[in-house]
Design a protein around this motif. Structure first.
Motif, PDB file in Angstrom:
ATOM      1  N   LEU A  91      34.464 -37.352  37.203  1.00  0.00           N
ATOM      2  CA  LEU A  91      35.298 -36.574  38.117  1.00  0.00           C
ATOM      3  C   LEU A  91      34.895 -36.803  39.570  1.00  0.00           C
ATOM      4  O   LEU A  91      35.759 -36.934  40.445  1.00  0.00           O
ATOM      5  CB  LEU A  91      35.235 -35.091  37.771  1.00  0.00           C
ATOM      6  N   GLU A  92      33.599 -36.864  39.841  1.00  0.00           N
ATOM      7  CA  GLU A  92      33.144 -37.087  41.209  1.00  0.00           C
ATOM      8  C   GLU A  92      33.596 -38.451  41.730  1.00  0.00           C
ATOM      9  O   GLU A  92      34.046 -38.578  42.865  1.00  0.00           O
ATOM     10  CB  GLU A  92      31.616 -36.960  41.306  1.00  0.00           C
ATOM     11  N   SER A  96      36.119 -38.384  44.791  1.00  0.00           N
ATOM     12  CA  SER A  96      35.615 -38.851  46.084  1.00  0.00           C
ATOM     13  C   SER A  96      36.366 -40.075  46.603  1.00  0.00           C
ATOM     14  O   SER A  96      36.425 -40.293  47.805  1.00  0.00           O
ATOM     15  CB  SER A  96      34.114 -39.138  46.010  1.00  0.00           C
ATOM     16  N   HIS A  97      36.966 -40.837  45.705  1.00  0.00           N
ATOM     17  CA  HIS A  97      37.715 -42.021  46.117  1.00  0.00           C
ATOM     18  C   HIS A  97      39.221 -41.837  45.928  1.00  0.00           C
ATOM     19  O   HIS A  97      39.982 -42.779  46.151  1.00  0.00           O
ATOM     20  CB  HIS A  97      37.211 -43.251  45.368  1.00  0.00           C
ATOM     21  N   GLN A  98      39.618 -40.643  45.504  1.00  0.00           N
ATOM     22  CA  GLN A  98      41.021 -40.287  45.265  1.00  0.00           C
ATOM     23  C   GLN A  98      41.740 -41.364  44.450  1.00  0.00           C
ATOM     24  O   GLN A  98      42.757 -41.916  44.860  1.00  0.00           O
ATOM     25  CB  GLN A  98      41.749 -40.020  46.580  1.00  0.00           C
ATOM     26  N   ILE A  99      41.163 -41.644  43.283  1.00  0.00           N
ATOM     27  CA  ILE A  99      41.754 -42.634  42.384  1.00  0.00           C
ATOM     28  C   ILE A  99      42.182 -41.975  41.083  1.00  0.00           C
ATOM     29  O   ILE A  99      41.624 -40.966  40.674  1.00  0.00           O
ATOM     30  CB  ILE A  99      40.802 -43.818  42.123  1.00  0.00           C
ATOM     31  N   GLN A 127      39.341 -27.359  35.208  1.00  0.00           N
ATOM     32  CA  GLN A 127      38.849 -28.668  35.627  1.00  0.00           C
ATOM     33  C   GLN A 127      40.016 -29.589  36.006  1.00  0.00           C
ATOM     34  O   GLN A 127      39.949 -30.314  36.996  1.00  0.00           O
ATOM     35  CB  GLN A 127      38.021 -29.332  34.521  1.00  0.00           C
ATOM     36  N   ILE A 128      41.081 -29.537  35.212  1.00  0.00           N
ATOM     37  CA  ILE A 128      42.264 -30.347  35.495  1.00  0.00           C
ATOM     38  C   ILE A 128      42.879 -29.929  36.826  1.00  0.00           C
ATOM     39  O   ILE A 128      43.203 -30.773  37.672  1.00  0.00           O
ATOM     40  CB  ILE A 128      43.306 -30.246  34.361  1.00  0.00           C
ATOM     41  N   SER A 134      42.188 -32.149  44.214  1.00  0.00           N
ATOM     42  CA  SER A 134      41.360 -33.004  45.054  1.00  0.00           C
ATOM     43  C   SER A 134      41.898 -34.433  45.159  1.00  0.00           C
ATOM     44  O   SER A 134      41.782 -35.058  46.211  1.00  0.00           O
ATOM     45  CB  SER A 134      39.921 -33.036  44.543  1.00  0.00           C
ATOM     46  N   VAL A 135      42.500 -34.956  44.117  1.00  0.00           N
ATOM     47  CA  VAL A 135      42.997 -36.318  44.150  1.00  0.00           C
ATOM     48  C   VAL A 135      44.330 -36.420  44.887  1.00  0.00           C
ATOM     49  O   VAL A 135      44.587 -37.383  45.603  1.00  0.00           O
ATOM     50  CB  VAL A 135      43.108 -36.917  42.718  1.00  0.00           C
TER      51      VAL A 135
END
Length: 137
Positions: A91-92, A96-99, A127-128, A134-135
């Motif tokens: 997840l991180e 963090s890279h929005q992938i 979590q989802i 975030s993404v």
């Protein structure tokens, strides 16, 4: 602990950077996937090619997909995760890279791919929701 190997869609396949985009699209159709990791001449990942990349980066510009290669469209630092990585690491990396897709590597070999759909089957609703926020933010 749930690992990347537990979550991934196994059997991901490389495409060489020298392969044409029309061939890449045919492979995507045959494998029923929307993205392929791209490898350089040393079989090291140099990026990920998506179906959207082909459409937006080639077809929409009036380019010929039988003349343009996967290597022409990939750029940036490719991201991946080790097969033994846990959910938090996965997840991180994706956040963090929005992938939305993450290749899974084991012993320097591509063994699978984690997509949003794969995550949805293994994460709690909270979590989802956090991942999506975030993404896509």
């Amino acid at each position: 602990m749930t690992t990347a190997a537990d979550i991934m869609h196994p059997g991901a396949q490389w495409i060489p950077a020298t392969e044409t985009l029309d061939r890449a699209a045919q492979l995507m159709r045959r494998l029923d996937v929307g993205a392929l990791p791209v490898s350089d001449s040393n079989e090291r990942m140099c990026g990920i090619l998506t179906d959207r990349d082909i459409v937006v980066g080639c077809v929409a510009h009036g380019q010929d997909p039988s003349r343009m290669t996967a290597g022409d469209l990939v750029h940036g630092t490719p991201r991946w995760i080790d097969a033994d990585a846990g959910i938090d690491e996965i997840l991180e990396e994706m956040r963090s890279h929005q992938i939305r897709r993450l290749p899974v590597i084991e012993n320097k070999r591509l063994v699978g791919m984690i997509s949003e759909a794969d995550l949805a089957h293994h994460l709690s609703e909270s979590q989802i929701a956090s991942f999506v926020e975030s993404v896509y933010a």
